[in-house]
Design an enzyme around this catalytic site. Structure first.
Site, mmCIF file in Angstrom:
data_model
loop_
_atom_site.group_PDB
_atom_site.id
_atom_site.type_symbol
_atom_site.label_atom_id
_atom_site.label_comp_id
_atom_site.label_asym_id
_atom_site.label_seq_id
_atom_site.Cartn_x
_atom_site.Cartn_y
_atom_site.Cartn_z
ATOM 1 N N ASP A 1 0.855 -1.183 0.000
ATOM 2 C CA ASP A 1 0.000 0.000 0.000
ATOM 3 C C ASP A 1 0.903 1.249 0.000
ATOM 4 O O ASP A 1 2.056 1.180 0.429
ATOM 5 C CB ASP A 1 -0.884 -0.036 1.249
ATOM 6 C CG ASP A 1 -1.678 1.236 1.439
ATOM 7 O OD1 ASP A 1 -2.399 1.625 0.504
ATOM 8 O OD2 ASP A 1 -1.565 1.853 2.517
ATOM 9 N N ASP B 1 -0.145 5.025 0.916
ATOM 10 C CA ASP B 1 -0.332 6.019 1.979
ATOM 11 C C ASP B 1 -0.272 5.398 3.367
ATOM 12 O O ASP B 1 -0.956 4.407 3.642
ATOM 13 C CB ASP B 1 -1.670 6.742 1.779
ATOM 14 C CG ASP B 1 -1.657 7.565 0.499
ATOM 15 O OD1 ASP B 1 -1.010 8.619 0.493
ATOM 16 O OD2 ASP B 1 -2.270 7.128 -0.498
ATOM 17 N N THR C 1 -2.961 0.311 -4.213
ATOM 18 C CA THR C 1 -3.462 1.547 -3.617
ATOM 19 C C THR C 1 -4.887 1.874 -4.044
ATOM 20 O O THR C 1 -5.354 1.410 -5.085
ATOM 21 C CB THR C 1 -2.522 2.723 -4.009
ATOM 22 O OG1 THR C 1 -3.023 3.937 -3.442
ATOM 23 C CG2 THR C 1 -2.423 2.876 -5.528
ATOM 24 N N GLY C 2 -5.536 2.685 -3.227
ATOM 25 C CA GLY C 2 -6.836 3.205 -3.619
ATOM 26 C C GLY C 2 -6.707 4.387 -4.556
ATOM 27 O O GLY C 2 -7.679 4.835 -5.154
ATOM 28 N N LYS D 1 -8.252 -5.119 -3.539
ATOM 29 C CA LYS D 1 -6.818 -5.393 -3.608
ATOM 30 C C LYS D 1 -6.563 -6.907 -3.569
ATOM 31 O O LYS D 1 -5.580 -7.387 -4.125
ATOM 32 C CB LYS D 1 -6.091 -4.695 -2.460
ATOM 33 C CG LYS D 1 -6.110 -3.172 -2.559
ATOM 34 C CD LYS D 1 -5.292 -2.530 -1.450
ATOM 35 C CE LYS D 1 -5.351 -1.016 -1.509
ATOM 36 N NZ LYS D 1 -4.468 -0.361 -0.534
ATOM 37 N N ASP E 1 -2.121 -0.745 5.929
ATOM 38 C CA ASP E 1 -2.423 -0.107 7.218
ATOM 39 C C ASP E 1 -3.903 0.111 7.462
ATOM 40 O O ASP E 1 -4.314 0.329 8.597
ATOM 41 C CB ASP E 1 -1.726 1.264 7.297
ATOM 42 C CG ASP E 1 -2.390 2.283 6.398
ATOM 43 O OD1 ASP E 1 -3.070 3.190 6.906
ATOM 44 O OD2 ASP E 1 -2.258 2.164 5.171
ATOM 45 N N ASN F 1 -9.128 -1.148 3.920
ATOM 46 C CA ASN F 1 -9.206 -1.490 2.495
ATOM 47 C C ASN F 1 -8.059 -2.412 2.070
ATOM 48 O O ASN F 1 -8.023 -2.885 0.939
ATOM 49 C CB ASN F 1 -9.212 -0.228 1.624
ATOM 50 C CG ASN F 1 -7.911 0.555 1.705
ATOM 51 O OD1 ASN F 1 -7.326 0.713 2.760
ATOM 52 N ND2 ASN F 1 -7.456 1.048 0.575
#
Length: 266
Positions: free
Chosen positions: A8, A10, A42-43, A191, A214, A217
């Site tokens: 991920d 962020d 990532t989103g 994901k 973290d 999601n």
């Protein structure tokens, strides 16, 4: 031996200064040198994620929009994509319109909103993403989109999420990437789905994959990876289901994982 690592961005790969530290960068390079595929999950939109991926020198497919789009960095070939079903998008738009909720969507990797407000400005600044205003927002709802996003107070989002699950049905996947962001994708835009696809793409068994994250999601990819790792700064729910909890994003937690499990540096 692990052959594929999905990380991920962020609050995981980047620290609170929004930087990939030199020590983490060296760890990524060492893993790649060892023949491990390192990718981002990532989103973020592809445009935003690819800028960070290029900074790190990665040259692989990356997982974006929570898993709704997997795209090569080198030739920008789309390997996997899932769009929000149009019927669900229309229902979501009406729901937000009636309640005056801030809804934004991505079309052709561009961010659109109905009006400019502080929520949009803050989001744009956070992700370094330019935005476009379309007052006749119903036009954008009819376009193919990988992700739609509601920004509001965390408690309010927790309140409406069950209502949306009932309204939109099981064709969509609804998750929180951050406390203020409620994100809506296709049901296979997770994901976990994307990591499973990439493992097949590179000919690895899922037992040979590592996923690091973290937020909630990230839980699908942590659950399906051979080694699911939560950051030291992760939410408690993610730590509870992880196989391993590493250091925080400000303590080079990603480097620690690569050293321990890939480079066997202890």
């Amino acid at each position: 031996m692990y052959k594929l690592i999905a990380i991920d961005i962020d609050d995981t790969l980047i620290n609170d200064e929004k930087e990939v530290t030199p020590t983490t960068q060296k760890a990524l390079e060492a893993a790649v040198d060892k023949g491990v595929v390192v990718t981002l999950a990532t989103g973020r939109a592809y445009a935003s994620a690819q800028a960070i991926a290029r900074q790190t020198g990665l040259n692989v497919p990356i997982i974006t929009y929570q898993g709704a789009l997997v795209k090569n960095l080198l030739d920008e070939k789309v390997l996997y994509e899932r769009y929000v079903p149009v019927v669900a998008a229309r229902r979501l738009f009406e729901f937000c319109l009636e309640r005056n909720l801030h809804l934004q969507t991505y079309v052709d990797d561009k961010l659109y909103a109905r009006e400019e407000n502080q929520k949009l400005l803050d989001y744009s600044a956070l992700n370094k993403t330019p935005y476009y205003i379309e007052p006749v927002f119903s036009k954008m709802i009819e376009q193919p989109t990988h992700k739609m996003l509601i920004i509001d107070e965390p408690d309010h989002l927790d309140e409406i999420a069950p209502q949306l699950r009932e309204l939109l049905g099981d064709e969509v996947h609804i998750t929180k990437s951050k406390p203020y962001f409620l994100e809506i994708m296709h049901k296979e835009g997770t994901k976990g789905h994307a990591l499973t696809f990439l493992a097949q793409h590179f000919g690895c068994d899922m037992s040979e994959t590592i996923a690091i994250g973290d937020s909630w999601n990230d839980h699908e990819m942590l659950e399906c990876a051979g080694l699911g790792v939560a950051m030291g700064n992760a939410i408690d729910a993610l730590k509870d289901l992880a196989d391993y909890v590493t250091l925080t994003n400000n303590e080079d937690g990603v480097k620690h994982v690569i050293d321990k499990f890939v480079l066997n540096a202890g």
